[in-house]
Design a protein around this motif. Structure first.
Motif, PDB file in Angstrom:
ATOM      1  N   UNK A   4       0.839  -1.193   0.000  1.00 26.66           N
ATOM      2  CA  UNK A   4       0.000   0.000   0.000  1.00 26.66           C
ATOM      3  C   UNK A   4       0.876   1.245   0.000  1.00 26.66           C
ATOM      4  N   UNK A   5       0.426   2.257  -0.711  1.00 29.70           N
ATOM      5  CA  UNK A   5       1.250   3.459  -0.813  1.00 29.70           C
ATOM      6  C   UNK A   5       1.315   4.239   0.491  1.00 29.70           C
ATOM      7  N   UNK A   6       0.378   3.984   1.423  1.00 30.74           N
ATOM      8  CA  UNK A   6       0.434   4.670   2.715  1.00 30.74           C
ATOM      9  C   UNK A   6       1.110   3.812   3.781  1.00 30.74           C
ATOM     10  N   UNK A   7       1.883   2.827   3.330  1.00 30.11           N
ATOM     11  CA  UNK A   7       2.652   1.988   4.237  1.00 30.11           C
ATOM     12  C   UNK A   7       4.121   2.413   4.217  1.00 30.11           C
ATOM     13  N   UNK A   8       4.786   2.155   5.328  1.00 28.69           N
ATOM     14  CA  UNK A   8       6.224   2.401   5.445  1.00 28.69           C
ATOM     15  C   UNK A   8       6.889   1.054   5.671  1.00 28.69           C
ATOM     16  N   UNK A   9       7.722   0.639   4.732  1.00 28.07           N
ATOM     17  CA  UNK A   9       8.336  -0.681   4.786  1.00 28.07           C
ATOM     18  C   UNK A   9       9.426  -0.741   5.847  1.00 28.07           C
ATOM     19  N   UNK A  10       9.444  -1.849   6.585  1.00 23.78           N
ATOM     20  CA  UNK A  10      10.544  -2.121   7.494  1.00 23.78           C
ATOM     21  C   UNK A  10      11.763  -2.567   6.683  1.00 23.78           C
ATOM     22  N   UNK A  11      12.926  -2.387   7.260  1.00 22.74           N
ATOM     23  CA  UNK A  11      14.180  -2.648   6.555  1.00 22.74           C
ATOM     24  C   UNK A  11      14.283  -4.080   6.035  1.00 22.74           C
ATOM     25  N   UNK A  12      13.773  -5.065   6.807  1.00 23.12           N
ATOM     26  CA  UNK A  12      13.931  -6.472   6.447  1.00 23.12           C
ATOM     27  C   UNK A  12      12.718  -7.058   5.718  1.00 23.12           C
TER      28      UNK A  12
END
Length: 364
Positions: free
Chosen positions: A119-127
């Motif tokens: 989703x574009x309003x998500x922030x991905x975690x590094x892993x």
């Protein structure tokens, strides 16, 4: 016969930014923007912090306003590795058809073996990318797709979703607790293998059902995946933080209610095994009665009438597709039985609804 829907709509590549380095992990990420360029740019930035970088990031601007579209183009940055491509559609294709368009573009890359939906309003975690790819690689051909934890961006200690659960009322919902049975990942944060995508397209004619537009399209995809014999993976690890419903205005508004309920009816007609309809049918009818009452109490009875009218108009079409799909799932037609959480619906949901109505305030 494989269902053939509308031909793929024309989209235009409007910006291509390419780094010198190619990660070589075979991962493509797709993101859809609709009047939320700020969130999309934040999402793209988080992907560039990944321990394993994607080879391709494809963004579809879904007929956003000119100002939002320009904000997206002006804010896009050259990736650390791989390619960032931004496409533009002059009509809003919805999440389902928009995702299909980007998936087809990724499939043109023969090296792409993993397709990440975010989703574009998500922030991905590094892993996130590394964990999902590693899990799918280890699972071989069994899983086909994988997901994990999404927590709330505003309060990372709170669960946003742990995937999709299917309850005894046969109504799907975001899984909020590990006590509920995991059916598969949500479309907001999941990785699919190329082999699964090609199998879905071969059996259904599409990956996501474009008639759904948005909402429940991910549940439809997950159920077809399970019925085809796959066992989606769940990683009990935080993969992304989610703002939630940035494009649809937030809250359980009429747009969300209409598409969610209509699409659930279509999904039941198309996919739900007869044995499960017999076993849980009364609870399903009770769930619809509760929904009629709920929306009637808040003055939206006409919304419910529109849901059922529009759902039943296309019922013959979905029943015909059901018959076609059954030929592909003979060995696994009862596979969904073990995925039902034996609770009427999500724990605490009824109390939450009552709190939002004057009836609760009056009596309590």
């Amino acid at each position: 016969m494989v269902a053939r829907l509308a031909d793929a709509p024309a989209v235009t590549e409007v910006l291509r930014l390419e780094a010198c380095q190619t990660p070589g992990q075979g991962i493509g990420v797709l993101v859809i923007n609709y009047n939320t360029a700020r969130q999309t740019l934040r999402c793209l930035e988080s992907l560039q912090q990944s321990s394993v970088l994607p080879d391709w990031v494809l963004v579809l601007d879904n007929a956003s306003s000119s100002s939002d579209y320009q904000h997206l183009l002006n804010g896009a940055k050259v990736p650390k590795a791989g390619v960032l491509s931004i496409y533009r559609s002059e009509q809003n294709l919805g999440f389902a058809l928009g995702s299909n368009v980007l998936i087809d573009l990724l499939l043109q890359q023969s090296e792409c073996q993993y397709i990440m939906l975010l989703n574009n309003d998500a922030v991905a975690e590094k892993e996130m990318l590394s964990a999902l790819r590693t899990a799918l690689l280890a699972a071989g051909d069994e899983a086909g797709m994988a997901g994990g934890r999404m927590h709330k961006l505003a309060d990372p200690s709170q669960v946003d979703t742990l995937g999709i659960a299917l309850y005894a009322s046969l109504m799907p919902a975001d899984r909020q607790t590990l006590d509920d049975i995991y059916v598969g990942p949500t479309g907001g944060c999941s990785m699919l293998t190329r082999a699964l995508v090609e199998r879905l397209k071969a059996t259904s004619g599409y990956c996501f059902d474009p008639r759904f537009f948005c909402y429940c399209e991910d549940t439809d995809l997950v159920m077809r995946t399970v019925l085809l014999g796959y066992r989606p993976l769940y990683l009990d690890q935080l993969l992304a933080l989610h703002e939630g419903q940035a494009s649809s205005g937030g809250g359980y508004n009429p747009f969300i209610a209409y598409h969610g309920l209509r699409n659930t009816l279509w999904m039941h007609a198309k996919l739900m095994p007869v044995g499960m309809l017999w076993r849980y049918g009364l609870l399903l009818l009770l769930a619809h009665a509760f929904m009629m009452a709920r929306y009637g109490l808040v003055g939206r009875f006409t919304l419910m009438l529109r849901v059922y009218r529009d759902a039943f108009r296309k019922l013959p079409e979905f029943l015909a597709e059901r018959k076609s799909f059954q030929r592909h799932i003979v060995e696994h037609r009862n596979a969904l039985q073990i995925y039902v959480t034996l609770r009427f619906y999500r724990k605490g949901y009824a109390r939450m609804i009552l709190r939002k109505n004057l009836i609760f305030k009056y009596f309590f």
